[in-house]
Design an enzyme around this catalytic site. Structure first.
Site, PDB file in Angstrom:
ATOM      1  N   ASP A  78       0.828  -1.214   0.000  1.00 36.94           N
ATOM      2  CA  ASP A  78       0.000   0.000   0.000  1.00 36.94           C
ATOM      3  C   ASP A  78       0.860   1.260   0.000  1.00 36.94           C
ATOM      4  OD1 ASP A  78      -2.172  -1.673   0.113  1.00 36.94           O
ATOM      5  OD2 ASP A  78      -2.362  -1.547   2.289  1.00 36.94           O
ATOM      6  N   CYS A  79       1.727   1.355  -0.983  1.00 34.20           N
ATOM      7  CA  CYS A  79       2.672   2.469  -1.074  1.00 34.20           C
ATOM      8  C   CYS A  79       2.518   3.127  -2.448  1.00 34.20           C
ATOM      9  CB  CYS A  79       4.093   1.936  -0.880  1.00 34.20           C
ATOM     10  SG  CYS A  79       5.411   3.137  -1.157  1.00 34.20           S
ATOM     11  N   ARG A  80       2.823   4.411  -2.525  1.00 34.85           N
ATOM     12  CA  ARG A  80       2.706   5.095  -3.822  1.00 34.85           C
ATOM     13  C   ARG A  80       3.712   4.565  -4.844  1.00 34.85           C
ATOM     14  NH1 ARG A  80       6.181   9.751  -4.439  1.00 34.85           N
ATOM     15  NH2 ARG A  80       7.554  10.071  -2.631  1.00 34.85           N
ATOM     16  N   THR A  82       4.361   1.242  -5.037  1.00 29.57           N
ATOM     17  CA  THR A  82       4.080  -0.187  -5.199  1.00 29.57           C
ATOM     18  C   THR A  82       3.914  -0.589  -6.661  1.00 29.57           C
ATOM     19  OG1 THR A  82       3.043  -0.368  -3.019  1.00 29.57           O
ATOM     20  CG2 THR A  82       2.482  -2.050  -4.642  1.00 29.57           C
TER      21      THR A  82
END
EC number: 1.11.1.9
Length: 209
Positions: A78-80, A82
């Site tokens: 859940d990372c920008r 990813t």
């Protein structure tokens, strides 16, 4: 009057014995410490000397990757970064995987709490959404006293502690970190270095024939 030197120093005997005992204890402690360093050193001078857990919790020896180039990455779902990062890792593994190269992914939840999933869920997420086939290991800690020893070796030897998800570390066939990239760096910045290392591996194998 007799000279002062004629009188025996009766207390010198016990003091000398105590000093000898203390000296022996110190020497023994130093020798044990040096022996410990001697035996520990071979187990900590290579990334491939460590054991880790896979996504299912089974012990895996990194020795199986020795002799190849490895890109070690701390991943998160859940990372920008990813989406782009998993695509980059997939492309690298697809292009170089058959030629002595592996992507080794370690999920971590310490950066923005962006990996809330369990290890099995992370593996399933990466397989289903990005079609990755490279190893995804058990979720670990990278920062602090509970840091995974294998990743701590990566950080200590490179002197580069990750500040966010998807830091990438290139490890040579001997288990030494030779290069790193931050998450925003593109595929084009990584590919030439991986290609060069693989070329060196192939050349060495030909010379050894």
């Amino acid at each position: 009057m007799e000279p002062f030197a004629a009188y025996p120093l009766k207390c010198s005997g016990p003091k000398a014995k105590i000093f000898a005992v203390l000296l022996s204890m110190v020497l023994c402690t130093v020798m044990l410490f040096l022996l410990q360093l001697k035996f520990l050193k071979p187990r900590t001078n290579s990334f491939y000397s460590f054991e880790v857990k896979d996504a299912k919790g089974r012990t895996v020896s990194l020795e199986k990757f020795k002799g190849k180039a490895s890109l070690v990455v701390n991943v998160a779902s859940d990372c920008r970064f990813t989406d782009k990062s998993y695509q980059t890792l997939r492309e690298l593994h697809k292009e170089f995987g058959p030629y002595h190269f592996n992507v080794l992914a370690f999920p971590c939840n310490q950066f923005g709490e962006s990996e809330p999933k369990s290890s099995k869920e992370v593996e399933s997420f990466a397989r289903q959404n990005y079609g990755v086939t490279f190893p995804i290991f058990h979720k670990i800690k990278i920062l602090g006293p509970e840091a995974e020893p294998a990743f701590r070796f990566i950080v200590d030897s490179s002197k580069k502690e990750p500040r966010w998800n998807f830091w990438k570390y290139l490890v040579n066939p001997e288990g030494q970190v030779v290069k790193f990239w931050r998450p925003e760096e593109p595929l084009e910045a990584i590919r030439p270095h991986v290609s060069q290392m693989i070329g060196q591996i192939i050349l060495k194998k030909k010379e050894d024939l």
